[in-house]
Scaffold this motif. Structure first.
Motif, PDB file in Angstrom:
ATOM      1  N   ASP A   3      -6.414  12.587  -6.164  1.00 32.49           N
ATOM      2  CA  ASP A   3      -4.888  12.803  -5.295  1.00 32.49           C
ATOM      3  C   ASP A   3      -3.951  13.418  -5.994  1.00 32.49           C
ATOM      4  OD1 ASP A   3      -2.399  12.777  -3.951  1.00 32.49           O
ATOM      5  OD2 ASP A   3      -2.376  10.667  -3.415  1.00 32.49           O
ATOM      6  N   PRO A   4      -3.700  15.302  -5.909  1.00 33.44           N
ATOM      7  CA  PRO A   4      -2.662  16.120  -6.268  1.00 33.44           C
ATOM      8  C   PRO A   4      -2.150  15.086  -6.389  1.00 33.44           C
ATOM      9  CG  PRO A   4      -3.940  16.967  -4.404  1.00 33.44           C
ATOM     10  CD  PRO A   4      -3.962  15.889  -4.644  1.00 33.44           C
ATOM     11  N   ARG A   5      -0.862  14.276  -5.391  1.00 37.85           N
ATOM     12  CA  ARG A   5       0.491  13.663  -6.054  1.00 37.85           C
ATOM     13  C   ARG A   5       0.278  12.286  -7.367  1.00 37.85           C
ATOM     14  NH1 ARG A   5       0.782  10.942  -0.178  1.00 37.85           N
ATOM     15  NH2 ARG A   5      -0.927   9.944  -0.859  1.00 37.85           N
ATOM     16  N   ASN A   6      -0.357  12.369  -7.880  1.00 41.71           N
ATOM     17  CA  ASN A   6      -0.660  11.378  -8.949  1.00 41.71           C
ATOM     18  C   ASN A   6      -0.545  12.365 -10.096  1.00 41.71           C
ATOM     19  OD1 ASN A   6      -0.496   8.537  -7.473  1.00 41.71           O
ATOM     20  ND2 ASN A   6      -2.880   8.896  -7.566  1.00 41.71           N
ATOM     21  N   VAL A   7      -1.224  13.506  -9.774  1.00 37.35           N
ATOM     22  CA  VAL A   7      -1.666  14.332 -11.131  1.00 37.35           C
ATOM     23  C   VAL A   7       0.334  14.598 -11.689  1.00 37.35           C
ATOM     24  CG1 VAL A   7      -2.456  16.657 -11.825  1.00 37.35           C
ATOM     25  CG2 VAL A   7      -3.821  15.266 -10.573  1.00 37.35           C
ATOM     26  N   ASP A   8       0.628  15.362 -10.305  1.00 30.57           N
ATOM     27  CA  ASP A   8       1.919  15.628 -10.860  1.00 30.57           C
ATOM     28  C   ASP A   8       2.903  14.493 -11.014  1.00 30.57           C
ATOM     29  OD1 ASP A   8       1.274  18.439  -9.752  1.00 30.57           O
ATOM     30  OD2 ASP A   8       2.450  18.143  -7.856  1.00 30.57           O
ATOM     31  N   ALA A   9       2.547  13.506 -11.012  1.00 32.26           N
ATOM     32  CA  ALA A   9       3.886  12.544 -10.453  1.00 32.26           C
ATOM     33  C   ALA A   9       3.252  12.124 -12.690  1.00 32.26           C
ATOM     34  CB  ALA A   9       3.147  11.121 -10.084  1.00 32.26           C
ATOM     35  N   ALA A  10       2.021  12.258 -13.187  1.00 29.40           N
ATOM     36  CA  ALA A  10       1.779  12.204 -14.395  1.00 29.40           C
ATOM     37  C   ALA A  10       2.790  13.084 -15.906  1.00 29.40           C
ATOM     38  CB  ALA A  10       0.791  12.524 -15.024  1.00 29.40           C
ATOM     39  N   PRO A  60       0.600   3.386  -6.659  1.00 33.58           N
ATOM     40  CA  PRO A  60       0.338   4.807  -7.327  1.00 33.58           C
ATOM     41  C   PRO A  60       1.178   5.758  -7.612  1.00 33.58           C
ATOM     42  CG  PRO A  60       0.507   4.899  -4.719  1.00 33.58           C
ATOM     43  CD  PRO A  60       1.140   3.491  -5.354  1.00 33.58           C
ATOM     44  N   PRO A  61       0.981   6.112  -8.843  1.00 30.46           N
ATOM     45  CA  PRO A  61       1.301   6.536  -9.662  1.00 30.46           C
ATOM     46  C   PRO A  61       2.925   7.676  -9.324  1.00 30.46           C
ATOM     47  CG  PRO A  61      -0.465   7.142 -10.789  1.00 30.46           C
ATOM     48  CD  PRO A  61      -0.596   6.170  -9.778  1.00 30.46           C
ATOM     49  N   TYR A  62       2.129   8.107  -8.160  1.00 36.07           N
ATOM     50  CA  TYR A  62       3.486   8.778  -7.422  1.00 36.07           C
ATOM     51  C   TYR A  62       4.849   8.194  -6.481  1.00 36.07           C
ATOM     52  CZ  TYR A  62       1.499   7.746  -2.561  1.00 36.07           C
ATOM     53  OH  TYR A  62       1.654   7.566  -1.087  1.00 36.07           O
ATOM     54  N   LEU A  63       4.191   6.947  -6.458  1.00 37.63           N
ATOM     55  CA  LEU A  63       5.509   6.414  -5.797  1.00 37.63           C
ATOM     56  C   LEU A  63       6.266   6.017  -7.302  1.00 37.63           C
ATOM     57  CD1 LEU A  63       3.762   4.282  -3.172  1.00 37.63           C
ATOM     58  CD2 LEU A  63       5.440   6.251  -3.054  1.00 37.63           C
ATOM     59  N   MET A  64       5.351   5.300  -8.173  1.00 39.94           N
ATOM     60  CA  MET A  64       6.436   4.720  -8.847  1.00 39.94           C
ATOM     61  C   MET A  64       7.104   6.224  -9.760  1.00 39.94           C
ATOM     62  SD  MET A  64       3.654   2.377 -10.893  1.00 39.94           S
ATOM     63  CE  MET A  64       4.352   2.125 -12.063  1.00 39.94           C
ATOM     64  N   ILE A  65       6.831   6.801  -9.322  1.00 38.76           N
ATOM     65  CA  ILE A  65       7.755   8.091 -10.279  1.00 38.76           C
ATOM     66  C   ILE A  65       8.205   8.733  -8.817  1.00 38.76           C
ATOM     67  CG2 ILE A  65       7.541  10.743 -10.644  1.00 38.76           C
ATOM     68  CD1 ILE A  65       7.052   9.783 -13.022  1.00 38.76           C
ATOM     69  N   ARG A  66       8.799   8.561  -7.825  1.00 36.47           N
ATOM     70  CA  ARG A  66       8.863   8.365  -7.433  1.00 36.47           C
ATOM     71  C   ARG A  66      10.562   7.688  -7.045  1.00 36.47           C
ATOM     72  NH1 ARG A  66       7.197   9.541  -1.318  1.00 36.47           N
ATOM     73  NH2 ARG A  66       5.761  11.836  -1.790  1.00 36.47           N
ATOM     74  N   SER A  67      10.059   6.229  -7.878  1.00 34.97           N
ATOM     75  CA  SER A  67      11.698   5.745  -7.979  1.00 34.97           C
ATOM     76  C   SER A  67      12.054   5.754  -9.417  1.00 34.97           C
ATOM     77  CB  SER A  67      11.074   4.086  -8.176  1.00 34.97           C
ATOM     78  OG  SER A  67      10.542   3.465  -6.751  1.00 34.97           O
ATOM     79  N   LEU A  68      11.772   6.601 -10.279  1.00 36.15           N
ATOM     80  CA  LEU A  68      11.844   6.652 -11.987  1.00 36.15           C
ATOM     81  C   LEU A  68      12.998   7.364 -11.283  1.00 36.15           C
ATOM     82  CD1 LEU A  68      12.246   6.713 -14.392  1.00 36.15           C
ATOM     83  CD2 LEU A  68      10.374   8.629 -14.636  1.00 36.15           C
ATOM     84  N   GLN A  69      12.610   8.557 -10.376  1.00 38.57           N
ATOM     85  CA  GLN A  69      13.263   9.585 -10.263  1.00 38.57           C
ATOM     86  C   GLN A  69      15.001   9.407  -9.249  1.00 38.57           C
ATOM     87  OE1 GLN A  69      10.628  11.739  -7.693  1.00 38.57           O
ATOM     88  NE2 GLN A  69      10.396  13.252  -9.733  1.00 38.57           N
ATOM     89  N   THR A  70      14.608   8.106  -8.797  1.00 38.63           N
ATOM     90  CA  THR A  70      16.168   7.922  -8.205  1.00 38.63           C
ATOM     91  C   THR A  70      16.681   6.953  -9.023  1.00 38.63           C
ATOM     92  OG1 THR A  70      14.348   7.025  -5.672  1.00 38.63           O
ATOM     93  CG2 THR A  70      16.617   6.029  -6.051  1.00 38.63           C
ATOM     94  N   ILE A  71      16.390   6.383 -10.099  1.00 36.80           N
ATOM     95  CA  ILE A  71      17.432   5.815 -10.950  1.00 36.80           C
ATOM     96  C   ILE A  71      17.848   6.725 -11.562  1.00 36.80           C
ATOM     97  CG2 ILE A  71      17.026   4.491 -12.417  1.00 36.80           C
ATOM     98  CD1 ILE A  71      17.171   2.426  -9.983  1.00 36.80           C
ATOM     99  N   GLN A  72      17.239   7.899 -12.468  1.00 37.90           N
ATOM    100  CA  GLN A  72      17.922   8.954 -12.587  1.00 37.90           C
ATOM    101  C   GLN A  72      18.610   8.974 -12.562  1.00 37.90           C
ATOM    102  OE1 GLN A  72      14.398  10.945 -13.948  1.00 37.90           O
ATOM    103  NE2 GLN A  72      13.696   9.604 -16.483  1.00 37.90           N
TER     104      GLN A  72
END
Length: 432
Positions: free
Chosen positions: A81-88, A34-46
């Motif tokens: 899922d609001p988490r995916n809205v925030d992720a976008a 789901p987008p929110y998990l991919m965004i968490r990975s992006l945050q970690t990488i940044q």
């Protein structure tokens, strides 16, 4: 707010970056994440990037591309899922493709996205942030302590920086408090230092400088911190005494300290600030070993330039002649050559032409033409040397780096040309 990756998020990233996994392909992994998990990975990488892991730069770019593909093809039901809205939204505020946010906003028939937020971001990301200032000040506090809060505060502060600096600083403070240790805190600290330094507000600037020096000197943006810090010392004389400079830089490893002292010495020499040049050159020498020939040569160069009016001219010429080309950048070779010309002209015996005022115009013109050619040549060489090192950065970061370096070269040309008048005055004085 979770700003760190979960185990599954990191596994998703590893699968995407390597193109394979034990039981699923990269495509299948991207599809199920789901987008929110991919965004968490992006945050970690940044966050790894701003802590000095430059190997993660390519992975950041790859992940941004994968998230973009996923969001463009996604079933809009995911955003129930609001988490995916925030992720976008976080994706858009983290260097993502702004057109993707436009697509999602247009497809959002269920009203999962806050129209006020998407409106602000679409204007800001299209370069029209100034038109959203009032709305930003109303909306940002509502999202404080939410997943997107620190990002919105950073966006709001960036938009307010030029016109309402105090409001911008408050937004930067909130962003830092809500996202410690992240790329958000790094950016907020650096920009807060920029605002307070430009105003010469040392009392507020120094705490920002100390925090940045302790926490983020491995960031690829640390050179911007160095430039801002040097400008504070140069542009606001007596606002930052040597003891304060030394206290801040003592928080940094020796090599980085030496680099900043050399930057400070160079700017001070060009500015004609002898006490600051001597201080910076002395500290650069202290932090150098016998093997650091290039750095020692720079310290000698800056000290020699600023001491031309007071030291024995022949002694200065000897020191300048001892500095090899290979130890200097194109810009510093220009400075050395300019200093040598000044010194040589001061000690040159006057000829018949130099005593005739009618001929002086031609002498000045020839001298100006020669110095202008040196400025242009040095700037072209400096630009050629700096551009290749940006090739492995993400597109947006690369553009910002290139713009910054081009600005540096243009500033250098302007400074070099502005010094011609000062040099002419010195030569005129020396020949009288």
């Amino acid at each position: 707010m979770a700003l760190r990756s979960t185990g599954f998020g990191l596994m998703t990233l590893i699968c995407l970056a390597s193109g394979q996994a034990a039981s699923v392909s990269a495509e299948e992994t991207a599809e199920i994440a789901p987008p929110y998990l991919m965004i968490r990975s992006l945050q970690t990488i940044q966050d790894k990037v701003i802590n000095g892991d430059l190997d993660s730069v390519d992975m950041q770019r790859y992940l941004l591309e994968e998230i973009d593909k996923r969001l463009r093809a996604i079933d809009m039901a995911v955003f129930d899922d609001p988490r995916n809205v925030d992720a976008a939204l976080i994706y858009a505020m983290s260097g993502g493709n702004p057109e993707t946010l436009d697509i999602l906003a247009e497809r959002d028939v269920e009203g999962n996205f806050d129209n006020r937020v998407t409106s602000i971001l679409r204007r800001y990301l299209s370069g029209r942030g100034a038109t959203a200032l009032k709305q930003l000040q109303e909306v940002v506090p509502e999202y404080r302590n939410s997943r997107i809060g620190p990002y919105l505060e950073l966006i709001g502060a960036n938009a307010l920086m030029e016109k309402e600096t105090d409001a911008a600083l408050k937004f930067f403070d909130w962003a830092r408090a809500e996202a410690p240790g992240t790329i958000i805190e790094e950016a907020a600290l650096r920009r807060s230092l920029g605002i307070t330094s430009a105003k010469g507000d040392t009392a507020r600037a120094l705490p920002f400088a100390r925090r940045y020096a302790r926490r983020f000197m491995n960031s690829p943006y640390a050179s911007q911190f160095a430039d801002i810090f040097v400008s504070l010392a140069i542009d606001h004389k007596n606002a930052l005494p040597p003891d304060e400079i030394k206290a801040v830089l003592s928080l940094i490893e020796r090599k980085r300290q030496r680099e900043i002292y050399l930057r400070l010495g160079r700017r001070a020499a060009i500015d004609g600030n002898k006490p600051l040049t001597d201080f910076a050159s002395k500290e650069a020498r202290r932090l150098s070993s016998a093997e650091d020939a290039g750095q020692l040569a720079l310290a000698e160069l800056y000290s020699g330039i600023v001491n031309i009016p007071s030291d024995g001219i022949n002694q200065v010429l000897e020191k300048l002649a001892e500095i090899p080309d290979k130890s200097l950048s194109p810009k510093d070779r220009f400075l050395r050559d300019a200093a040598r010309i000044v010194a040589e002209e001061v000690v040159k015996e006057p000829g018949e032409d130099s005593l005739r005022q009618v001929e002086r115009v031609m002498v000045d013109k020839e001298y100006r033409d020669m110095m202008s050619e040196r400025v242009v040549k040095a700037s072209e060489e400096a630009l050629a040397e700096t551009l290749p090192s940006t090739q492995n950065l993400p597109e947006e970061t690369r553009k910002q780096a290139l713009d910054s370096r081009i600005d540096e070269v243009e500033d250098f040309v302007s400074v070099g040309r502005s010094k011609l008048k000062d040099i002419d005055t010195l030569l005129s004085t020396g020949s009288n």
